[in-house]
Write a protein that holds these residues in place. Structure first.
Motif, PDB file in Angstrom:
ATOM      1  N   THR A  52      19.893  -0.108 -33.865  1.00  0.00           N
ATOM      2  CA  THR A  52      21.465  -0.732 -32.935  1.00  0.00           C
ATOM      3  C   THR A  52      21.087   0.453 -31.451  1.00  0.00           C
TER       4      THR A  52
ATOM      5  N   ASN B 166      25.515  -3.964 -32.818  1.00  0.00           N
ATOM      6  CA  ASN B 166      24.911  -4.725 -32.999  1.00  0.00           C
ATOM      7  C   ASN B 166      23.411  -4.414 -33.423  1.00  0.00           C
TER       8      ASN B 166
ATOM      9  N   THR C 233      19.115  -5.068 -34.137  1.00  0.00           N
ATOM     10  CA  THR C 233      18.566  -6.160 -33.748  1.00  0.00           C
ATOM     11  C   THR C 233      16.987  -6.255 -34.956  1.00  0.00           C
TER      12      THR C 233
ATOM     13  N   THR D  46      12.487  -6.715 -35.738  1.00  0.00           N
ATOM     14  CA  THR D  46      11.814  -7.604 -34.588  1.00  0.00           C
ATOM     15  C   THR D  46      10.505  -7.227 -35.589  1.00  0.00           C
TER      16      THR D  46
ATOM     17  N   HIS E 274      12.290 -11.464 -32.478  1.00  0.00           N
ATOM     18  CA  HIS E 274      13.251 -10.666 -32.891  1.00  0.00           C
ATOM     19  C   HIS E 274      14.521 -11.824 -33.478  1.00  0.00           C
TER      20      HIS E 274
ATOM     21  N   GLY F 286      18.745 -11.027 -32.531  1.00  0.00           N
ATOM     22  CA  GLY F 286      19.661 -10.075 -32.838  1.00  0.00           C
ATOM     23  C   GLY F 286      20.894 -10.151 -33.046  1.00  0.00           C
TER      24      GLY F 286
ATOM     25  N   TYR G 297      25.178  -9.462 -32.313  1.00  0.00           N
ATOM     26  CA  TYR G 297      25.287  -9.377 -31.126  1.00  0.00           C
ATOM     27  C   TYR G 297      26.664  -9.422 -31.300  1.00  0.00           C
TER      28      TYR G 297
ATOM     29  N   ASP H 281       8.645 -10.942 -28.153  1.00  0.00           N
ATOM     30  CA  ASP H 281       8.913  -9.324 -27.637  1.00  0.00           C
ATOM     31  C   ASP H 281       6.700  -9.242 -27.664  1.00  0.00           C
TER      32      ASP H 281
ATOM     33  N   TYR I 262      11.093  -8.096 -24.002  1.00  0.00           N
ATOM     34  CA  TYR I 262      10.991  -8.897 -24.425  1.00  0.00           C
ATOM     35  C   TYR I 262      12.322  -9.871 -24.090  1.00  0.00           C
TER      36      TYR I 262
ATOM     37  N   ASN J  26      15.406 -13.038 -24.391  1.00  0.00           N
ATOM     38  CA  ASN J  26      15.898 -13.467 -25.595  1.00  0.00           C
ATOM     39  C   ASN J  26      16.308 -15.483 -25.070  1.00  0.00           C
TER      40      ASN J  26
ATOM     41  N   THR K 129      21.064 -10.586 -21.100  1.00  0.00           N
ATOM     42  CA  THR K 129      19.653  -9.531 -21.436  1.00  0.00           C
ATOM     43  C   THR K 129      20.774  -8.303 -20.068  1.00  0.00           C
TER      44      THR K 129
ATOM     45  N   GLU L 255      16.229  -0.697 -23.174  1.00  0.00           N
ATOM     46  CA  GLU L 255      15.682  -1.564 -24.931  1.00  0.00           C
ATOM     47  C   GLU L 255      14.329  -1.651 -24.298  1.00  0.00           C
TER      48      GLU L 255
END
Length: 174
Positions: free
Chosen positions: A65, A72, A74, A76, A100, A102, A104, A128, A151, A153, A158, A164
């Motif tokens: 997080t 949030n 995630t 992975t 992953h 997530g 959010y 990822d 990564y 999304n 993003t 991250e």
């Protein structure tokens, strides 16, 4: 709700690890088979578990997080291939990829849509990559690593990609 999802994800990864340990293949290039620990950078904190499935092949699970956006989370899953570097068996490099999911807070990660739709949370998946270096101590059950994990999304924002992308891990090995 988000904290419960983080705990459930960690329990699921531990269950997968316990089952995978029964199915062990050949020896790992590291001097451990399984490791569990913490992964962080100045913006993120989370759990990591790595298990060598056969020879230089490992799987790693992450649940993390963002410090500023604690709602949030995630999850992975990664495949990693390891090889020795620097002429020392304690040093390994690794590279691989995975996916992953997530959960959010839209206000934190996709502010424009939050203003328009006024929906608080959303779920997104993505791909990822990972590349890093790891050092495993000989006399104590500890492994430390540093990596880059870019990564992508499939949906949503993003905006915090820079925060991250990198991380450092410390894991207890057994």
């Amino acid at each position: 709700m988000k904290k419960a999802a983080l705990v459930l994800g960690l329990v699921a990864m531990l269950a997968v690890q316990a089952n995978a340990q029964k199915l062990r293949g050949g020896g790992a290039p590291a001097n451990y088979e399984t490791a569990i620990g913490i992964r962080m950078n100045p913006w993120l904190v989370g759990f990591t578990i790595k298990h060598f499935i056969s020879g230089p092949h490992a799987i790693e699970g992450l649940a993390y997080t963002n410090f500023n956006n604690r709602g949030n989370v995630t999850f992975t899953g990664l495949y990693e291939y390891h090889w020795n570097v620097f002429g020392k068996p304690e040093f390994l490099m690794y590279a691989g990829g995975g996916a992953h999911v997530g959960i959010y807070d839209r206000r934190d990660y996709d502010y424009d849509r939050w203003l328009h739709d006024n929906k608080n949370t959303y779920v997104t998946a993505g791909l990822d990559g990972i590349i890093g270096v790891e050092y495993t101590f000989k006399k104590i059950p500890l492994s430390v690593s540093a990596d880059l994990k870019p990564y992508f999304n499939f949906s949503g924002g993003t905006h915090f990609l820079g925060e991250e992308i990198g991380g450092a891990s410390a894991r207890y090995t057994f």
